[in-house]
Design an enzyme around this catalytic site. Sequence first.
Site, PDB file in Angstrom:
ATOM      1  N   HIS A  11      35.991  52.955  36.011  1.00  0.00           N
ATOM      2  CA  HIS A  11      35.843  51.566  35.570  1.00  0.00           C
ATOM      3  C   HIS A  11      35.740  51.487  34.040  1.00  0.00           C
ATOM      4  CE1 HIS A  11      35.588  48.090  38.165  1.00  0.00           C
ATOM      5  NE2 HIS A  11      34.832  47.452  37.284  1.00  0.00           N
ATOM      6  N   ASN A  46      39.927  46.112  35.403  1.00  0.00           N
ATOM      7  CA  ASN A  46      40.127  47.470  35.918  1.00  0.00           C
ATOM      8  C   ASN A  46      40.989  47.504  37.178  1.00  0.00           C
ATOM      9  OD1 ASN A  46      38.197  49.215  34.156  1.00  0.00           O
ATOM     10  ND2 ASN A  46      36.959  47.446  34.731  1.00  0.00           N
TER      11      ASN A  46
END
Length: 367
Positions: free
Chosen positions: A196, A202
Amino acid sequence: MQPYQPELLPISELDKAVLFTVAGEANAALARYDGLLMGVVNPAVMLSPLTNQEAVLSSKIEGTQATVEEVLEHEAGQVYDEAKRDDIQEILNYRKALMLAKESVAERQIRLSLIRDLHAILMSSVRGANKEPGEFRKSQNWIGPEGCKIEEATFVPPSPLQLLDHLEAWEHYLDSDDIDPIVQTAIVHAQFELIHPFKDGNGRIGRLLIPLFLFSKRRLANPMFYLSAYLEAHRDEYYARLRAISQQQDWTGWCAFFLRAVTAQAQQNGDILREIMGLYEVTKLQVREITHSPHSAQLVDALFDRPIFTAADIARRADVPKPTVHKLIKSLLDEGLLDTVRKAAGRRPAILTFAELLNTLERKQLV
């Protein structure tokens, strides 16, 4: 909750016996799709509907509410409220990042610098524009119910102090050859999501990486294989399988899910592509017979590239004089090949649609 510590790659505890059959099915399905793809004369035109759909569905997983039709109508000049415009801009940014990725991967390897470039495009002038576009995060983030504290989080990504080390190890894994290219793609995607590295975006970057990595491993002749239709249709399981990695180290379960996704999506993409190609051939013949125009081929390509448009837009993209385009469009409207989305009013041009192409995508939605 402590920050997640990513496992070292390659993953050593995969149950290869469990994955053997599903990996074979996924590789066979992807090979059939790739063979079809290699036979497409003009993939940029033929796959434009799939590219638009991918941008919408990958963004929808993250909460946007715009449809393919609304995105295309916006580009043609339709006016929406601010919330809808924000959703549409996120989708347009994703589509732009997809196209840059496709162009870039043919000339450069997948590197962290490319990931940052794609993220900068994705987050430009949208709601995440204040979340350091193109920059890896320098603070701790977490995932959970909106407004929750870190103690209430369902997942806490790695500490920013170790972030670059984890990303460099992930980048090194991209250059290796693991047990199977599609299994490795599953691991590449999941590890990126678990690391992440950005404050926002993301998921979309991680899904964008899927066709790029398959292309880099020569499992695709063209990096245009999109998985978001399946992942959106199975969103709960998608997130549950990712959580099971961080909570139970269940990499085998995740990889099996991903392989089934590839199998189903490759079959669906192949069905859609065959139907689009069939519609393209029929439409070329119809337009030629209706218009008797030497410009009919350019006109059909423009219709398939962007099936909601104004006359001025299609004249520019087809490189046909505007007066000629107006005559051609009138002929196609009279014959029912085109429909009107918005009538002309004053200086506001009419918005038209080649609805049959959009209907093709809707008929083939994954369940």
